[in-house]
Design an enzyme around this catalytic site. Structure first.
Site, PDB file in Angstrom:
ATOM      1  N   CYS A 119      96.972  38.942  46.950  1.00 42.67           N
ATOM      2  CA  CYS A 119      98.430  38.855  46.806  1.00 42.67           C
ATOM      3  C   CYS A 119      98.931  37.911  47.890  1.00 42.67           C
ATOM      4  O   CYS A 119      98.657  38.124  49.083  1.00 42.67           O
ATOM      5  CB  CYS A 119      99.030  40.248  47.001  1.00 42.67           C
ATOM      6  SG  CYS A 119     100.818  40.250  47.145  1.00 42.67           S
ATOM      7  N   GLU A 147     104.109  40.613  34.159  1.00 46.48           N
ATOM      8  CA  GLU A 147     103.789  42.047  34.042  1.00 46.48           C
ATOM      9  C   GLU A 147     104.117  42.583  32.645  1.00 46.48           C
ATOM     10  O   GLU A 147     103.491  43.517  32.170  1.00 46.48           O
ATOM     11  CB  GLU A 147     104.558  42.859  35.100  1.00 46.48           C
ATOM     12  CG  GLU A 147     104.010  42.729  36.505  1.00 46.48           C
ATOM     13  CD  GLU A 147     102.735  43.545  36.748  1.00 46.48           C
ATOM     14  OE1 GLU A 147     102.602  44.638  36.189  1.00 46.48           O
ATOM     15  OE2 GLU A 147     101.868  43.060  37.503  1.00 46.48           O
ATOM     16  N   CYS A 196     101.428  32.500  43.961  1.00 45.99           N
ATOM     17  CA  CYS A 196     101.528  33.943  43.689  1.00 45.99           C
ATOM     18  C   CYS A 196     100.424  34.211  42.681  1.00 45.99           C
ATOM     19  O   CYS A 196     100.273  33.452  41.709  1.00 45.99           O
ATOM     20  CB  CYS A 196     102.897  34.274  43.092  1.00 45.99           C
ATOM     21  SG  CYS A 196     102.978  35.972  42.424  1.00 45.99           S
TER      22      CYS A 196
HETATM   23  N1  DGL Z   1     101.024  38.794  43.085  1.00 44.89           N
HETATM   24  C1  DGL Z   1     101.724  38.852  44.295  1.00 44.89           C
HETATM   25  C2  DGL Z   1     101.678  37.553  45.059  1.00 44.89           C
HETATM   26  O1  DGL Z   1     100.677  36.861  44.967  1.00 44.89           O
HETATM   27  C3  DGL Z   1     103.063  39.511  44.386  1.00 44.89           C
HETATM   28  C4  DGL Z   1     103.881  39.757  43.210  1.00 44.89           C
HETATM   29  C5  DGL Z   1     104.993  40.728  43.582  1.00 44.89           C
HETATM   30  O2  DGL Z   1     104.680  41.919  43.651  1.00 44.89           O
HETATM   31  O3  DGL Z   1     106.114  40.282  43.812  1.00 44.89           O
HETATM   32  O4  DGL Z   1     102.576  37.215  45.785  1.00 44.89           O
END
Ligand code: DGL
Length: 263
Positions: free
Chosen positions: A66, A144, A179
């Site tokens: 993440c 999602e 992300c």
């Molecule tokens: N997938 C996550 C990232 O790489 C975060 C997504 C989220 O929960 O806002 O930042």
């Protein structure tokens, strides 16, 4: 490894390829989704609790799959972790540097919290690149929900990219998906990027992360006799992960186990 949702599966796909001799525990912290609009204190708490749970399950390496947690929590937690802990921002910047000439401007699409931290600007600058950072908060809920080829998602992408280009001092030579959810939208983003920027590369951190993990766990780079075992844990309802996770991972998932984080 963990993420706030499905996003980390884009990293898991590459880890499974590069570390065929490893077993994997994927923790989906949907109870706290989205991380991208939370404070540094909250994301650090979730990351510490997720790391503790994974270490308790026997992890030799924790991959923070993440970008938000990598940007906000990793520098602090890395100093206190009892096992190796790695994130996805350095690998993401490395992937960008490998894709464009030195001195290029790159457009980094990320969550609000990642953009506010400027972690990509720093990581890219260390590789001689200028990062123009753009927050795209609607991409995570769209991914999602599985709206990966919806015309609504295309319109959202078009608005975000146009806004980003309006502030960019130069035409970006690459788009960085900062992300781990965004690669789920890659086929759709490819069309929008092509229309606005021509055929520039779209890079993400998944493969570079897996290569780095392979350096940290060299014994797991060759397949064992029994193949790797994947366990999936979720902090909220496992049903949705079970349904959409297999689609994003392109393979069957084991039954998803519900867990609670001890914050
Ligand atoms: N997938 C996550 C990232 O790489 C975060 C997504 C989220 O929960 O806002 O930042």
């Amino acid at each position: 490894m963990f993420d706030s949702g499905f996003g980390g599966l884009t990293v898991l796909r590459e880890l499974l390829r590069h570390l065929p001799g490893a077993d994997f525990v994927y923790l989906d912290d949907t109870a706290h989704l989205p991380y991208g609009s939370k404070s540094q204190a909250a994301v650090t708490r979730f990351t510490a609790a997720a790391t503790k749970l994974l270490v308790g399950r026997g992890a030799d390496l924790v991959v923070v799959a993440c970008n938000t947690a990598s940007a906000l929590a990793l520098p602090l937690l890395q100093t206190e972790a009892s096992v190796a802990l790695m994130g996805v921002i350095q690998p993401g910047a490395e992937a960008a540097a490998a894709a464009v000439p030195p001195g290029s401007t790159v457009l980094v699409l990320a969550t609000e919290a990642t953009v506010a931290s400027h972690a990509y600007a720093r990581a890219c600058a260390a590789h001689g690149l200028l990062a123009v950072e753009k927050a795209c908060p609607l991409f995570v809920p769209l991914a999602e929900e599985g709206w990966t080829d919806s015309s609504i998602t295309t319109q959202v992408a078009d608005v975000y990219l146009r806004e980003a280009l309006a502030t960019s001092p130069a035409l970006p030579a690459a788009v960085v998906l900062g992300c781990t959810h965004y690669p789920l939208l890659r086929p759709l983003l490819q069309g929008t990027v092509q229309g606005l920027l021509g055929s520039v590369p779209i890079v993400d951190s998944a493969e570079a992360t897996a290569r780095r993990a392979a350096q940290l766990l060299p014994a797991a780079t060759s397949a064992g006799q029994r193949g790797s075992v994947l366990s999936v844990l979720a902090t909220d309802s496992p049903t949705k992960f079970q349904r959409l996770g297999a689609r994003f991972l392109c393979r069957e998932l084991p039954p998803v186990e519900h867990v609670q984080l001890e914050e």
